[in-house]
Design a protein around this motif. Structure first.
Motif, mmCIF file in Angstrom:
data_model
loop_
_atom_site.group_PDB
_atom_site.id
_atom_site.type_symbol
_atom_site.label_atom_id
_atom_site.label_comp_id
_atom_site.label_asym_id
_atom_site.label_seq_id
_atom_site.Cartn_x
_atom_site.Cartn_y
_atom_site.Cartn_z
ATOM 1 N N SER A 1 0.828 -1.224 0.000
ATOM 2 C CA SER A 1 0.000 0.000 0.000
ATOM 3 C C SER A 1 0.858 1.269 0.000
ATOM 4 O O SER A 1 0.634 2.185 0.802
ATOM 5 C CB SER A 1 -0.967 -0.003 1.189
ATOM 6 O OG SER A 1 -1.995 -0.924 0.929
ATOM 7 N N LEU B 1 0.648 3.599 -1.944
ATOM 8 C CA LEU B 1 -0.193 4.738 -2.340
ATOM 9 C C LEU B 1 -1.225 5.035 -1.252
ATOM 10 O O LEU B 1 -2.180 5.774 -1.497
ATOM 11 C CB LEU B 1 -0.908 4.423 -3.661
ATOM 12 C CG LEU B 1 -0.007 3.954 -4.809
ATOM 13 C CD1 LEU B 1 -0.839 3.565 -6.028
ATOM 14 C CD2 LEU B 1 0.989 5.050 -5.168
ATOM 15 N N HIS C 1 -3.512 3.219 -0.288
ATOM 16 C CA HIS C 1 -4.785 2.788 -0.878
ATOM 17 C C HIS C 1 -5.389 3.851 -1.797
ATOM 18 O O HIS C 1 -6.614 3.897 -1.983
ATOM 19 C CB HIS C 1 -5.806 2.472 0.237
ATOM 20 C CG HIS C 1 -5.835 1.014 0.605
ATOM 21 N ND1 HIS C 1 -5.214 0.512 1.725
ATOM 22 C CD2 HIS C 1 -6.412 -0.038 -0.008
ATOM 23 C CE1 HIS C 1 -5.417 -0.792 1.790
ATOM 24 N NE2 HIS C 1 -6.133 -1.150 0.759
ATOM 25 N N LYS D 1 -0.535 -1.483 -6.113
ATOM 26 C CA LYS D 1 -1.552 -2.346 -6.732
ATOM 27 C C LYS D 1 -2.306 -1.546 -7.776
ATOM 28 O O LYS D 1 -2.685 -0.409 -7.535
ATOM 29 C CB LYS D 1 -2.584 -2.779 -5.692
ATOM 30 C CG LYS D 1 -2.086 -3.750 -4.676
ATOM 31 C CD LYS D 1 -3.228 -4.267 -3.828
ATOM 32 C CE LYS D 1 -3.783 -3.260 -2.868
ATOM 33 N NZ LYS D 1 -2.934 -2.939 -1.752
ATOM 34 N N SER D 2 -2.524 -2.143 -8.922
ATOM 35 C CA SER D 2 -3.467 -1.574 -9.880
ATOM 36 C C SER D 2 -3.865 -2.662 -10.845
ATOM 37 O O SER D 2 -3.069 -3.527 -11.186
ATOM 38 C CB SER D 2 -2.856 -0.413 -10.661
ATOM 39 O OG SER D 2 -3.853 0.132 -11.503
ATOM 40 N N ARG E 1 -2.518 2.945 -15.461
ATOM 41 C CA ARG E 1 -1.968 3.298 -14.145
ATOM 42 C C ARG E 1 -0.812 2.371 -13.781
ATOM 43 O O ARG E 1 0.215 2.798 -13.260
ATOM 44 C CB ARG E 1 -3.065 3.231 -13.081
ATOM 45 C CG ARG E 1 -4.093 4.338 -13.263
ATOM 46 C CD ARG E 1 -4.933 4.505 -12.016
ATOM 47 N NE ARG E 1 -6.007 3.536 -11.911
ATOM 48 C CZ ARG E 1 -7.178 3.640 -12.538
ATOM 49 N NH1 ARG E 1 -7.425 4.668 -13.316
ATOM 50 N NH2 ARG E 1 -8.107 2.721 -12.384
ATOM 51 N N ASN F 1 2.934 3.609 -13.021
ATOM 52 C CA ASN F 1 3.495 3.357 -11.683
ATOM 53 C C ASN F 1 4.927 2.812 -11.746
ATOM 54 O O ASN F 1 5.664 2.864 -10.766
ATOM 55 C CB ASN F 1 2.620 2.374 -10.902
ATOM 56 C CG ASN F 1 1.294 2.996 -10.472
ATOM 57 O OD1 ASN F 1 1.095 4.204 -10.584
ATOM 58 N ND2 ASN F 1 0.388 2.168 -9.984
HETATM 59 P P1 A2P Z 1 -6.853 0.789 -9.629
HETATM 60 O O1 A2P Z 1 -6.641 -0.681 -9.491
HETATM 61 O O2 A2P Z 1 -8.202 1.114 -10.165
HETATM 62 O O3 A2P Z 1 -5.737 1.471 -10.367
HETATM 63 P P2 A2P Z 1 -2.136 0.691 -2.756
HETATM 64 O O4 A2P Z 1 -1.201 0.036 -3.699
HETATM 65 O O5 A2P Z 1 -1.539 1.758 -1.900
HETATM 66 O O6 A2P Z 1 -2.899 -0.297 -1.889
HETATM 67 O O7 A2P Z 1 -3.253 1.463 -3.636
HETATM 68 C C1 A2P Z 1 -4.095 0.758 -4.506
HETATM 69 C C2 A2P Z 1 -5.220 1.657 -4.957
HETATM 70 O O8 A2P Z 1 -4.684 2.783 -5.683
HETATM 71 C C3 A2P Z 1 -6.164 0.960 -5.883
HETATM 72 O O9 A2P Z 1 -7.472 1.414 -5.566
HETATM 73 C C4 A2P Z 1 -5.756 1.418 -7.284
HETATM 74 O O10 A2P Z 1 -6.877 1.418 -8.126
HETATM 75 C C5 A2P Z 1 -5.251 2.812 -7.004
HETATM 76 N N1 A2P Z 1 -4.170 3.225 -7.914
HETATM 77 C C6 A2P Z 1 -3.100 2.507 -8.306
HETATM 78 N N2 A2P Z 1 -2.291 3.214 -9.099
HETATM 79 C C7 A2P Z 1 -2.861 4.428 -9.233
HETATM 80 C C8 A2P Z 1 -2.520 5.610 -9.940
HETATM 81 N N3 A2P Z 1 -1.404 5.662 -10.675
HETATM 82 N N4 A2P Z 1 -3.362 6.668 -9.857
HETATM 83 C C9 A2P Z 1 -4.493 6.601 -9.129
HETATM 84 N N5 A2P Z 1 -4.877 5.527 -8.421
HETATM 85 C C10 A2P Z 1 -4.079 4.439 -8.475
#
Ligand code: A2P
Length: 282
Positions: free
Chosen positions: A197, A199, A201, A239-240, A245, A249
């Motif tokens: 996480s 980002l 989340h 995660k994405s 995205r 990333n």
């Molecule tokens: P999505 O799968 O629709 O891209 P973390 O890795 O901190 O747990 O965060 C994951 C969340 O951040 C997911 O909801 C993901 O959604 C979203 N996310 C991942 N990359 C990006 C990005 N580059 N910009 C905006 N949201 C992102």
């Protein structure tokens, strides 16, 4: 501060410094997401028994490997995690299950973690015994821990059956959950930090400081947060399941935050995990 695309773990194996987290990517979508991620340049995938998509992640990797004879299994790094390991026998069974999911696709697991410190000291040590044996068997290359606090680590190191040091501790790390003391402690023992996480989340992407730094470098807020973790020496696992995205990333190796910017983004005064918190468990 330059950041390498791969680094060496204390086990001697090389790991890419960004991995794709696959929590909540359903089995039906995972082969295609993983395949597209490989096309985009990812070489490191993080899953777990708990995610119920290990087989699908392995299938995505296997499809990509099969399409070009120049691609080797060793080009890709695959991590899984044991969920239930209350006894030695149970841990052995879980290891067999994790291996069974990828036996016909990947053949071995690069990194196998204990998903949490749950179960207490005896369970952790017995599970570690089983993991050490898995390394000796050659089917698992490196072993590690996840969401462990300092006392869990100390307790393992004090055990007379302790032979193989954890290669990583995978914990939630981002500017609002820095865990500076724990990350410093792990680093002092040669345990690499993997940041899940990174980002937060997706909850902090509108933070004004992050947004203004992102503007300066013409990148996204997510890229700034991923770069922040890399410059801390951690391996972020964003995660994405969205291909654009996911691709962006990974594009974080050709800009650099100044030490002042790293500090401005940091929030050592707060502790705001977005997921479970088990580093304080007995
Ligand atoms: P999505 O799968 O629709 O891209 P973390 O890795 O901190 O747990 O965060 C994951 C969340 O951040 C997911 O909801 C993901 O959604 C979203 N996310 C991942 N990359 C990006 C990005 N580059 N910009 C905006 N949201 C992102």
């Amino acid at each position: 501060m330059s950041v390498q695309k791969t680094i060496k773990l204390n086990s001697g194996y090389t790991i890419p410094t960004i991995g794709l987290g696959t929590w909540l990517i359903p089995s039906s979508a995972a082969p295609s997401v993983v395949y597209k991620a490989l096309e985009a340049g990812y070489r490191h995938f993080d899953t777990a028994i708990y995610y119920q998509n290990e087989r699908a992640v392995g299938e995505g990797i296997a499809k990509w490997l099969s399409e070009d004879s120049g691609r080797q299994r060793s080009d890709v790094f695959y991590t899984s995690k044991l969920w239930t390991f209350d006894t030695y026998a149970r841990a052995k069974k879980e290891i067999e299950a994790a291996l069974g999911e990828i036996d016909d696709t990947l053949g071995y697991i690069d990194l196998l973690l204990l998903h949490s410190p749950m179960g207490g000291p005896t369970a952790r040590r017995e599970a570690w015994r089983a993991l050490q044996e898995a390394v000796e068997s050659g089917k698992v290359k490196s072993i590690g821990i996840s969401s462990w606090g300092k006392h869990h680590i100390d307790n393992l190191y004090e055990w007379d059956g302790f032979k193989i040091e954890p290669a990583v501790n995978q914990i939630e790390v981002h500017p609002w959950c820095m865990r500076q003391e724990l990350t410093d402690y792990c680093k002092s023992k040669g345990i690499q930090i993997e940041a899940y996480s990174p980002l937060a989340h997706g909850e902090k992407l509108r933070d004004p400081t992050v947004v203004s730094i992102a503007k300066k470098y013409k990148v996204s807020s997510a890229q700034v947060l991923i770069r922040w973790n890399l410059q801390k020496g951690n391996i972020p696992l964003p995660k994405s399941s969205n291909i654009d995205r996911l691709r962006s990333n990974l594009e974080v190796y050709d800009f650099e935050l100044t030490p002042d910017e790293v500090e401005k983004i940091s929030h050592p005064e707060v502790h705001e995990p977005t997921d479970w918190e088990c580093t304080g468990m007995p």
